[in-house]
Design a protein around this motif. Sequence first.
Motif, PDB file in Angstrom:
ATOM      1  N   GLU A   1       0.809  -0.917   0.228  1.00  0.00           N
ATOM      2  CA  GLU A   1       0.029  -0.394  -0.276  1.00  0.00           C
ATOM      3  C   GLU A   1       1.244   1.685   0.134  1.00  0.00           C
ATOM      4  O   GLU A   1       0.378   1.950  -0.681  1.00  0.00           O
ATOM      5  N   GLU A   2       1.857   1.289   1.221  1.00  0.00           N
ATOM      6  CA  GLU A   2       2.856   2.746   0.584  1.00  0.00           C
ATOM      7  C   GLU A   2       3.221   3.058  -0.589  1.00  0.00           C
ATOM      8  O   GLU A   2       3.811   3.343  -0.943  1.00  0.00           O
ATOM      9  N   GLN A   3       4.107   1.316  -1.178  1.00  0.00           N
ATOM     10  CA  GLN A   3       4.547   1.485  -2.026  1.00  0.00           C
ATOM     11  C   GLN A   3       3.984   2.152  -3.551  1.00  0.00           C
ATOM     12  O   GLN A   3       4.046   2.976  -3.972  1.00  0.00           O
ATOM     13  N   LEU A   4       2.530   1.402  -3.462  1.00  0.00           N
ATOM     14  CA  LEU A   4       1.499   2.027  -4.550  1.00  0.00           C
ATOM     15  C   LEU A   4       1.142   3.784  -4.663  1.00  0.00           C
ATOM     16  O   LEU A   4       1.179   4.777  -5.228  1.00  0.00           O
ATOM     17  N   ALA A   5       0.919   4.019  -3.060  1.00  0.00           N
ATOM     18  CA  ALA A   5       0.869   5.194  -2.956  1.00  0.00           C
ATOM     19  C   ALA A   5       1.734   6.176  -3.124  1.00  0.00           C
ATOM     20  O   ALA A   5       1.689   7.602  -3.648  1.00  0.00           O
ATOM     21  N   ALA A   6       3.846   5.810  -2.947  1.00  0.00           N
ATOM     22  CA  ALA A   6       4.296   6.703  -3.577  1.00  0.00           C
ATOM     23  C   ALA A   6       4.346   6.350  -4.964  1.00  0.00           C
ATOM     24  O   ALA A   6       5.060   7.817  -5.314  1.00  0.00           O
ATOM     25  N   PHE A   7       4.091   5.533  -5.986  1.00  0.00           N
ATOM     26  CA  PHE A   7       4.777   6.009  -7.009  1.00  0.00           C
ATOM     27  C   PHE A   7       3.012   6.719  -7.733  1.00  0.00           C
ATOM     28  O   PHE A   7       3.823   7.505  -8.899  1.00  0.00           O
ATOM     29  N   THR A   8       2.521   6.205  -7.006  1.00  0.00           N
ATOM     30  CA  THR A   8       1.195   7.429  -7.334  1.00  0.00           C
ATOM     31  C   THR A   8       1.582   8.816  -7.113  1.00  0.00           C
ATOM     32  O   THR A   8       1.337   9.481  -8.378  1.00  0.00           O
ATOM     33  N   ALA A   9       2.025   9.094  -6.573  1.00  0.00           N
ATOM     34  CA  ALA A   9       2.882  10.238  -5.970  1.00  0.00           C
ATOM     35  C   ALA A   9       3.629  10.669  -7.004  1.00  0.00           C
ATOM     36  O   ALA A   9       3.812  12.133  -6.739  1.00  0.00           O
ATOM     37  N   PHE A  10       4.752  10.147  -6.799  1.00  0.00           N
ATOM     38  CA  PHE A  10       6.142   9.878  -7.905  1.00  0.00           C
ATOM     39  C   PHE A  10       5.176  10.379  -9.314  1.00  0.00           C
ATOM     40  O   PHE A  10       6.094  11.644 -10.091  1.00  0.00           O
ATOM     41  N   LYS A  11       4.557   9.897  -9.829  1.00  0.00           N
ATOM     42  CA  LYS A  11       3.628  10.336 -11.191  1.00  0.00           C
ATOM     43  C   LYS A  11       2.470  11.308 -11.264  1.00  0.00           C
ATOM     44  O   LYS A  11       2.153  11.537 -11.923  1.00  0.00           O
ATOM     45  N   ASN A  12       2.439  12.126  -9.844  1.00  0.00           N
ATOM     46  CA  ASN A  12       1.878  13.247 -10.198  1.00  0.00           C
ATOM     47  C   ASN A  12       2.406  13.861 -10.724  1.00  0.00           C
ATOM     48  O   ASN A  12       3.833  14.920 -10.709  1.00  0.00           O
ATOM     49  N   PRO A  13       2.246  15.116 -12.098  1.00  0.00           N
ATOM     50  CA  PRO A  13       2.576  15.920 -12.915  1.00  0.00           C
ATOM     51  C   PRO A  13       3.013  17.238 -11.518  1.00  0.00           C
ATOM     52  O   PRO A  13       4.726  18.154 -12.133  1.00  0.00           O
ATOM     53  N   ALA A  14       2.165  16.898 -10.842  1.00  0.00           N
ATOM     54  CA  ALA A  14       3.283  18.839 -10.022  1.00  0.00           C
ATOM     55  C   ALA A  14       4.206  18.278  -8.826  1.00  0.00           C
ATOM     56  O   ALA A  14       5.366  18.994  -9.027  1.00  0.00           O
ATOM     57  N   ASN A  15       4.916  16.315  -9.125  1.00  0.00           N
ATOM     58  CA  ASN A  15       6.091  16.332  -8.747  1.00  0.00           C
ATOM     59  C   ASN A  15       7.037  15.720  -9.025  1.00  0.00           C
ATOM     60  O   ASN A  15       7.669  15.632  -8.740  1.00  0.00           O
ATOM     61  N   PHE A  16       7.098  15.843 -10.554  1.00  0.00           N
ATOM     62  CA  PHE A  16       7.565  15.502 -11.806  1.00  0.00           C
ATOM     63  C   PHE A  16       9.676  16.579 -11.181  1.00  0.00           C
ATOM     64  O   PHE A  16       9.479  17.409 -11.204  1.00  0.00           O
ATOM     65  N   ASP A  17       9.959  15.101 -11.359  1.00  0.00           N
ATOM     66  CA  ASP A  17      11.517  15.485 -11.406  1.00  0.00           C
ATOM     67  C   ASP A  17      12.033  14.951 -12.675  1.00  0.00           C
ATOM     68  O   ASP A  17      12.214  14.137 -12.680  1.00  0.00           O
ATOM     69  N   PRO A  18      13.205  15.621 -13.257  1.00  0.00           N
ATOM     70  CA  PRO A  18      13.790  15.054 -14.366  1.00  0.00           C
ATOM     71  C   PRO A  18      14.500  14.508 -14.086  1.00  0.00           C
ATOM     72  O   PRO A  18      15.321  13.872 -14.963  1.00  0.00           O
ATOM     73  N   PHE A  19      15.745  14.740 -13.025  1.00  0.00           N
ATOM     74  CA  PHE A  19      16.738  13.891 -12.577  1.00  0.00           C
ATOM     75  C   PHE A  19      16.296  12.215 -11.985  1.00  0.00           C
ATOM     76  O   PHE A  19      17.123  11.964 -12.220  1.00  0.00           O
ATOM     77  N   ALA A  20      15.182  12.250 -11.934  1.00  0.00           N
ATOM     78  CA  ALA A  20      14.696  11.301 -11.483  1.00  0.00           C
ATOM     79  C   ALA A  20      14.246   9.749 -12.004  1.00  0.00           C
ATOM     80  O   ALA A  20      13.081  10.441 -13.171  1.00  0.00           O
ATOM     81  N   GLU A  21      14.611   8.969 -12.151  1.00  0.00           N
ATOM     82  CA  GLU A  21      14.071   7.317 -12.859  1.00  0.00           C
ATOM     83  C   GLU A  21      14.099   6.244 -11.718  1.00  0.00           C
ATOM     84  O   GLU A  21      14.622   6.588 -10.824  1.00  0.00           O
ATOM     85  N   ILE A  22      12.253   5.610 -11.252  1.00  0.00           N
ATOM     86  CA  ILE A  22      12.339   4.362 -10.737  1.00  0.00           C
ATOM     87  C   ILE A  22      11.255   3.594 -11.962  1.00  0.00           C
ATOM     88  O   ILE A  22      10.610   3.821 -12.581  1.00  0.00           O
ATOM     89  N   LYS A  23      12.089   2.249 -11.525  1.00  0.00           N
ATOM     90  CA  LYS A  23      11.546   0.950 -11.963  1.00  0.00           C
ATOM     91  C   LYS A  23      11.111   0.352 -10.622  1.00  0.00           C
ATOM     92  O   LYS A  23      11.403  -0.319  -9.979  1.00  0.00           O
ATOM     93  N   GLN A  24       9.327   0.481 -10.605  1.00  0.00           N
ATOM     94  CA  GLN A  24       8.751  -0.497  -9.390  1.00  0.00           C
ATOM     95  C   GLN A  24       8.345  -1.385  -9.795  1.00  0.00           C
ATOM     96  O   GLN A  24       7.480  -1.980 -10.661  1.00  0.00           O
ATOM     97  N   SER A  25       8.923  -3.019  -8.811  1.00  0.00           N
ATOM     98  CA  SER A  25       8.299  -4.177  -9.473  1.00  0.00           C
ATOM     99  C   SER A  25       8.115  -5.069  -8.051  1.00  0.00           C
ATOM    100  O   SER A  25       8.068  -4.374  -7.182  1.00  0.00           O
ATOM    101  N   TYR A  26       6.552  -5.258  -8.254  1.00  0.00           N
ATOM    102  CA  TYR A  26       6.040  -6.167  -7.775  1.00  0.00           C
ATOM    103  C   TYR A  26       6.030  -7.920  -8.242  1.00  0.00           C
ATOM    104  O   TYR A  26       5.982  -8.470  -9.374  1.00  0.00           O
ATOM    105  N   LEU A  27       6.580  -8.786  -6.654  1.00  0.00           N
ATOM    106  CA  LEU A  27       7.218  -9.734  -7.880  1.00  0.00           C
ATOM    107  C   LEU A  27       6.827 -10.845  -6.694  1.00  0.00           C
ATOM    108  O   LEU A  27       5.949 -11.146  -5.522  1.00  0.00           O
ATOM    109  N   TYR A  28       5.612 -11.927  -7.332  1.00  0.00           N
ATOM    110  CA  TYR A  28       5.475 -13.175  -6.749  1.00  0.00           C
ATOM    111  C   TYR A  28       6.219 -14.825  -6.770  1.00  0.00           C
ATOM    112  O   TYR A  28       6.479 -14.946  -7.978  1.00  0.00           O
ATOM    113  N   TYR A  29       6.493 -15.519  -5.735  1.00  0.00           N
ATOM    114  CA  TYR A  29       6.530 -15.999  -5.710  1.00  0.00           C
ATOM    115  C   TYR A  29       6.380 -17.571  -5.659  1.00  0.00           C
ATOM    116  O   TYR A  29       5.659 -18.020  -4.293  1.00  0.00           O
TER     117      TYR A  29
END
Length: 414
Positions: A176-204
Amino acid sequence: MDSEILNCSEKTYMHRPPSSVEEVSTIVKILSASANSTFSIRSGGHSPNSGAANAKWGVTIDLRGLNSIDINSDIYNLQVGTGLTWNEVYQAVDGYDRVVIGGRTGSVGVGGLITGGGISAFSPVYGFARDNVLNMEVVLASGESVNANASHHADLFAALKGGQNNFGIYDISTVEEQLAAFTAFKNPANFDPFAEIKQSYLYYGAEDQGSVSNIMYYSNASAAMASLQRFTDIKPQALNTMRISNSTDFSAELTRYQPMDQYAVHATATFRVSPTILKKVYDAWNATNLSIAGDVLNLTSVLVYQSIPALQPASASPNSLGIPPDSHPERNQVLCLVSLYWPLEKDSQLVQQATQSIIRAVDALTAEEGVQVPYRYLNYAASWQSPIGSYGPASVEVLGVFRRNVPGGLKLFD
């Protein structure tokens, strides 16, 4: 069966490794003379789509012998062979205190990444890797070798460019925290041209457990990394390798985590962020995993969220991706990747069907919210998807022997 074992070859009638453009030209002339010849073209061989890098009962033109690197340190550009991997390129430029806009995983080949678009750690500023290419030397179906660039063979140049780190692992309880963090990261008001994130959810499936990983880059060492703090503050963390280093080091780290010698399928979708869409997509992916885990031995499933690279100015050389040059997809669009891995061929049909079910669910959910985007990233597309069709009718159409005789890969009008 549309799946292929990662880093393994299908049965190939002939495997011909040319070491020069002239040899490539000779091979293409011979193959083009036969309407029934079947061949594929291999750069790094990273794609899991059957036929993309190996021709079953045909000829594989293995370009790994085209591995030269010529660096012009005066104007900071370089000429590289299509058969190189990105780790080899990064090692060559490290001594110049420079970086190349290339792949994040070192084992990926130069040619395949660029012709599919190419996502880099620096894409929020510099766009797709193909946007940073000045010239491509190309062997045509006739065997003729030409230079394609913004001034010569410009249509071909546009078609080629899109016709084909820091690491943290978190407990699955932080979803839940991870999804909220990425949602905030993709808010255009928070755009940072120097930041790049690849968020992965893994199921084993073997352990019936999951985890979350964030691959994070920040390309301005002199600035505060506030946009990454929303991710680094999440606890508990099982692993954290945050550091300042070079592209060779980061790409080698990611290569170590790549699955090997398994069947695999990738599929993709694109959509605009909303307050609820990431959780809906996650739930659909997770539900499908649980529905097949008992029937697929040692299933591994991955859901990835990341940004669409920034587009370069309209004055830059064209490409065939069909994205309006005056738009800013890097600010609010999410590139979604679904990857499933499994060891037994007998499970391939079930896993392929499950992957298609996930993508249908993603498309339905994003359409329902009004955030669906037609673009499909070619390097992530499954064999049953149509990434080139998603570019729109105005895209350049390059037809001929490579479409007819090279059955692998993703074609126009598929």
